[in-house]
Write an enzyme that holds these catalytic residues in place. Sequence first.
Site, mmCIF file in Angstrom:
data_model
loop_
_atom_site.group_PDB
_atom_site.id
_atom_site.type_symbol
_atom_site.label_atom_id
_atom_site.label_comp_id
_atom_site.label_asym_id
_atom_site.label_seq_id
_atom_site.Cartn_x
_atom_site.Cartn_y
_atom_site.Cartn_z
ATOM 1 N N SER A 24 12.036 12.227 67.361
ATOM 2 C CA SER A 24 13.076 11.241 67.049
ATOM 3 C C SER A 24 13.624 11.359 65.627
ATOM 4 O O SER A 24 14.839 11.251 65.442
ATOM 5 C CB SER A 24 12.560 9.824 67.308
ATOM 6 N N THR A 69 7.368 3.707 70.464
ATOM 7 C CA THR A 69 6.905 4.635 71.492
ATOM 8 C C THR A 69 5.439 4.330 71.798
ATOM 9 O O THR A 69 4.902 3.314 71.327
ATOM 10 C CB THR A 69 7.200 6.103 71.075
ATOM 11 N N LYS A 73 5.300 -0.077 73.625
ATOM 12 C CA LYS A 73 6.486 -0.596 74.329
ATOM 13 C C LYS A 73 6.248 -1.921 75.050
ATOM 14 O O LYS A 73 7.154 -2.738 75.149
ATOM 15 C CB LYS A 73 6.999 0.448 75.321
ATOM 16 N N ASP A 128 15.275 3.308 77.648
ATOM 17 C CA ASP A 128 14.623 4.364 78.451
ATOM 18 C C ASP A 128 15.146 4.402 79.883
ATOM 19 O O ASP A 128 15.366 5.468 80.452
ATOM 20 C CB ASP A 128 13.109 4.117 78.535
ATOM 21 N N GLY A 153 4.965 10.928 91.712
ATOM 22 C CA GLY A 153 4.248 10.254 90.634
ATOM 23 C C GLY A 153 4.541 8.768 90.607
ATOM 24 O O GLY A 153 5.701 8.344 90.725
ATOM 25 N N ALA A 157 5.681 6.344 84.005
ATOM 26 C CA ALA A 157 7.023 6.932 84.033
ATOM 27 C C ALA A 157 7.603 6.882 85.453
ATOM 28 O O ALA A 157 8.790 6.582 85.635
ATOM 29 C CB ALA A 157 6.971 8.365 83.532
ATOM 30 N N GLY A 269 13.283 17.228 81.201
ATOM 31 C CA GLY A 269 13.364 15.853 80.716
ATOM 32 C C GLY A 269 13.887 15.677 79.301
ATOM 33 O O GLY A 269 13.893 14.546 78.791
HETATM 34 P P1 ATR Z 1 2.915 8.484 82.580
HETATM 35 O O1 ATR Z 1 2.921 7.275 81.717
HETATM 36 O O2 ATR Z 1 3.405 9.731 81.901
HETATM 37 O O3 ATR Z 1 3.570 8.247 83.887
HETATM 38 P P2 ATR Z 1 0.369 8.137 83.914
HETATM 39 O O4 ATR Z 1 0.681 6.690 84.084
HETATM 40 O O5 ATR Z 1 -1.005 8.534 83.504
HETATM 41 O O6 ATR Z 1 1.349 8.814 82.862
HETATM 42 O O7 ATR Z 1 0.729 8.879 85.311
HETATM 43 C C1 ATR Z 1 0.429 10.218 85.563
HETATM 44 C C2 ATR Z 1 0.961 10.602 86.944
HETATM 45 O O8 ATR Z 1 0.612 11.981 87.190
HETATM 46 C C3 ATR Z 1 0.347 9.800 88.081
HETATM 47 O O9 ATR Z 1 1.290 9.706 89.123
HETATM 48 C C4 ATR Z 1 -0.835 10.705 88.487
HETATM 49 O O10 ATR Z 1 -1.286 10.503 89.792
HETATM 50 P P3 ATR Z 1 -2.439 9.384 90.090
HETATM 51 O O11 ATR Z 1 -1.729 8.074 90.139
HETATM 52 O O12 ATR Z 1 -3.005 9.786 91.394
HETATM 53 O O13 ATR Z 1 -3.422 9.489 88.964
HETATM 54 C C5 ATR Z 1 -0.182 12.052 88.364
HETATM 55 N N1 ATR Z 1 -1.184 13.120 88.219
HETATM 56 C C6 ATR Z 1 -1.908 13.407 87.133
HETATM 57 N N2 ATR Z 1 -2.752 14.443 87.388
HETATM 58 C C7 ATR Z 1 -2.550 14.813 88.680
HETATM 59 C C8 ATR Z 1 -3.087 15.832 89.544
HETATM 60 N N3 ATR Z 1 -4.019 16.661 89.117
HETATM 61 N N4 ATR Z 1 -2.601 15.909 90.799
HETATM 62 C C9 ATR Z 1 -1.644 15.062 91.249
HETATM 63 N N5 ATR Z 1 -1.104 14.088 90.489
HETATM 64 C C10 ATR Z 1 -1.528 13.965 89.214
#
Ligand code: ATR
Length: 306
Positions: A24, A69, A73, A128, A153, A157, A269
């Site tokens: 930033s 950040t 937030k 955001d 996911g 995010a 992104g």
């Molecule tokens: P962010 O704030 O960046 O979204 P987060 O809340 O930790 O970070 O979310 C990470 C995402 O990546 C989640 O959707 C997670 O799936 P889970 O809800 O099952 O944990 C996904 N993710 C992380 N590692 C993964 C893996 N090895 N295989 C599949 N999905 C994964």
Amino acid sequence: MIDPITAMTRICAVYGHPIKHSASPAMQNAGIAALGLGWRYVAFDVHPENLRDAITGAKAMRFIGLNLTVPHKLLAMQMVDVIDEAAKPWGAINTIRFEGRSGEDWLPLAQLPPDVETEIRAAGFNTDADAIVRSIHEDLGMRITGARVLLLGAGGAGRAAALRLAREGAILKLQNRTRAKADEVLAAIKRDLKGAQAEVVEPELLQTAPIEVDLILNATSLGLKASDPLPIHEGQLRNAKAVYDMIYQPAETPLLKAAKAAGCKTANGLGMLLYQGAKSLEIWSGKPAPIDAMRKALHQHVYAHV
Ligand code: ATR
């Protein structure tokens, strides 16, 4: 030409913990210089337990504004004096504008002299959520309304993207490793929006029976490490028109590489980062953000040393 620092120089800042990798300052100072504002934008590592003091201090020192950040937030919602209506559904703010009272009105401090004698308040905004829509629109040339989006996911995010895209009229398929979290996001969408078109799909199902979609959006963390598997079965990519990966480091994740090979349009992104920052600068300055200057600085900061 950058204005020298004087006793009149105004400050913007980003607070995070950690903060040392933030792009930033590079992006915002380029934007500030292109607008000829003469401000400076700096980064501070602020521990969550000091966030309230840090916001109060910025208000006392008449900063123009702040970005927030990770991990601030959500916390900051309780620490501002007013919250923009459009930010309320997200339960999170990433931008604060300091405003001074002028009769019945509140004006951005950017519009008031630095030494004006007035009451000051902190107003919270979220830039955001709109940044994801704008980035998909600008970087993929795609309209979200009516688009069939497979969203991978359901973490922080993914949840925000799901809610924002549903509001924009996307037809959503949600997939997450942990099914319960996808179900929870679906429930949140249905609470937020009567008539939203959204459902949860099982990853295994897509493996055997790919579905036709306009966009696959990766909001998982898979792709940050070179050894990560793809977040989606490769066969599904041939049934998508475009793929957006919220990850921007590396610039081309294995998912984007495979998507290109499958003939999809792709974007990473970085645009989300750019457009959230551009909107913050507009909120502080009241002027259209110099997108090209900000994009160039962001690109240089993120990719120059790779
Ligand atoms: P962010 O704030 O960046 O979204 P987060 O809340 O930790 O970070 O979310 C990470 C995402 O990546 C989640 O959707 C997670 O799936 P889970 O809800 O099952 O944990 C996904 N993710 C992380 N590692 C993964 C893996 N090895 N295989 C599949 N999905 C994964």
